[in-house]
Design a protein around this motif. Structure first.
Motif, PDB file in Angstrom:
ATOM      1  N   LYS A 126      -8.044 -28.312  19.249  1.00 15.46           N
ATOM      2  CA  LYS A 126      -8.451 -28.464  17.811  1.00 15.46           C
ATOM      3  C   LYS A 126      -7.860 -27.191  17.098  1.00 15.46           C
ATOM      4  CE  LYS A 126     -12.949 -27.658  16.458  1.00 15.46           C
ATOM      5  NZ  LYS A 126     -14.321 -28.041  16.247  1.00 15.46           N
ATOM      6  N   ASP A 135     -12.308 -23.470  13.383  1.00 15.95           N
ATOM      7  CA  ASP A 135     -12.167 -24.585  12.675  1.00 15.95           C
ATOM      8  C   ASP A 135     -12.597 -24.599  11.278  1.00 15.95           C
ATOM      9  OD1 ASP A 135     -14.901 -24.333  13.042  1.00 15.95           O
ATOM     10  OD2 ASP A 135     -15.215 -26.205  13.976  1.00 15.95           O
ATOM     11  N   ASP A 140     -15.301 -26.489   7.001  1.00 17.83           N
ATOM     12  CA  ASP A 140     -15.206 -26.677   8.359  1.00 17.83           C
ATOM     13  C   ASP A 140     -14.710 -27.904   8.325  1.00 17.83           C
ATOM     14  OD1 ASP A 140     -15.840 -27.656  10.865  1.00 17.83           O
ATOM     15  OD2 ASP A 140     -17.191 -26.573  11.262  1.00 17.83           O
TER      16      ASP A 140
HETATM   17 MG    MG Z   1     -17.380 -26.427  13.415  1.00 15.60          MG
END
Ligand code: MG
Ligand code: GDD
Length: 361
Positions: free
Chosen positions: A23, A111, A219
């Motif tokens: 990610k 993130d 986020d």
């Molecule tokens: Mg998160």
């Protein structure tokens, strides 16, 4: 100063992109997400960033080598054998963090996107004299975050509730912390949570403080939020360095185009579009609110809106991809195909229409 970025977790909500890439390495505005953070840390004098990882270490390690020298900052890995949650990784990296025992260290969720007001946070932390600082932001839907109730005058946190089921407050944990090294004494070397265990305990002792941040924040760990975060990021870029954004009669609103991308005649692009390196956009293409990762090809007269197109994928001539479709790496959408809200796993060829959101395996 040191910083630790919580990189682990499988990034399931950002699949299928995270099937090809951890990610934090997924591009956001043409740069790996984590790079935005490392640059912000470097800018305020952080000299070592520890990446707390438990997933695809070999990919992360390759990334480290490239960016350590490019950015002139030490990047090290702290690898878990089992997921240690959000607190356990701090215990695992304890020795490294204690090398500067007298200085606080930053911890970041990997993130989130925002303006990273880290200097303000340092000043805030030094002024209140508590043990830990967290950054909070206001959101309309707090239930999917950690909610923070604080004394508005002093910033002292009265209560920290992770993902509350009933409404508590609209100020939420933005995923950026500045912690004294004494916090490390509170964390066992086992799976544990900053949000469920450590922060509520420090708050109870009146030693946790929250700095309210008013700038943009998101986020970006889910496709819908990723595109929303990108829109906010581009708005911010427009305010700060609009020269980075594309201009021209075929551009609407905020559009970021890598200089190596090729754009054909008669296209209409924007608002809120990011086009990655080596993309080829043929003539008559319409793009809005979408991101095209490196090496994507969009053939003649195709439309892409509200979607994410993974690395080296192709959208065929006159095809339409819309409504939160997410194509993984190396996906090929045939001519005139209509894709509405589908998630397509990497290395697939799509020749038929999909009118309802579903996962194409
Ligand atoms: Mg998160
Ligand atoms: N190293 C490591 N090991 N990292 C982990 C692990 C683990 O076992 N589990 C999660 N992480 C990392 C994730 O990669 C992410 O960077 C961060 O910890 C937070 O995990 P998420 O899974 O993204 O949590 P969330 O989004 O549901 O909630 C968190 O972020 C919100 C803000 O975006 C919490 O911190 C909330 O309180 C907060 O409001």
């Amino acid at each position: 100063m040191k910083a630790l970025i919580l990189v682990g977790g499988f990034g399931t909500q950002l699949r299928p992109l995270t099937l090809s890439m951890p990610k934090p390495l997924v591009d956001f505005a043409n740069k790996p997400m984590i790079l935005h953070q490392i640059e912000a840390l470097k800018a305020i004098g952080v000299t070592e960033v520890i990446l707390a990882i438990n997933y695809q270490p070999q990919v992360m390690l390759r990334f480290l080598e490239e960016f350590e020298s490019r950015l002139g900052i030490k990047i090290t890995c702290s690898q878990e054998n089992e997921p240690l949650g959000t607190a356990g990784p701090l215990a695992l990296a304890k020795e490294k963090l204690l090398q500067e025992a007298e200085k606080p260290f930053f911890v970041l969720n990997s993130d989130i996107t925002c303006e990273y007001p880290l200097k303000e946070m340092l000043d805030f932390h030094n002024a209140h004299g508590g043990e830990a600082s967290i950054m909070v932001t206001k959101v309309a839907e707090p239930s999917k975050y950690g909610v923070v109730v604080l004394d508005d005058n002093s910033g002292r946190v009265k209560k920290f509730v992770e993902k509350p089921t009933v409404f508590v407050d609209n100020k939420i944990n933005a995923g950026i912390y500045l912690l004294n090294t004494s916090v490390l004494n509170r964390i066992p070397l086992s799976p544990s949570s900053l949000e469920q265990q450590v922060f509520p305990a420090i708050a109870k002792e009146g030693r946790l403080y929250a700095m309210i941040y008013d700038g943009f924040w998101m986020d970006v760990g889910q496709p819908k939020d990723y595109l929303a975060g990108l829109r906010l990021y581009l708005d911010d870029l427009r305010r700060k360095s609009s020269l980075d954004l594309a201009i021209g009669h075929n551009i609407i609103g905020n559009v970021l185009i890598d200089e190596s991308a090729k754009i054909g005649e008669g296209c209409l692009i924007g608002p809120d579009v990011v086009i990655g390196p080596n993309c080829v956009i043929e003539s008559g293409v319409r793009l809005s609110s979408c991101t095209l990762m490196k090496g994507v090809q969009v053939k003649r007269s195709a439309h892409v809106s509200g979607s994410i197109i993974g690395w080296h994928s192709t959208v065929g001539e006159s095809a339409q991809v819309s409504s939160m479709a997410v194509l993984g790496e190396d996906v090929h959408v045939g001519e005139t195909v209509f894709l509405n809200g589908v998630v397509v796993l990497p290395h697939k060829e799509i020749r038929s229409h999909f009118v309802k959101p579903e996962i194409v395996m």
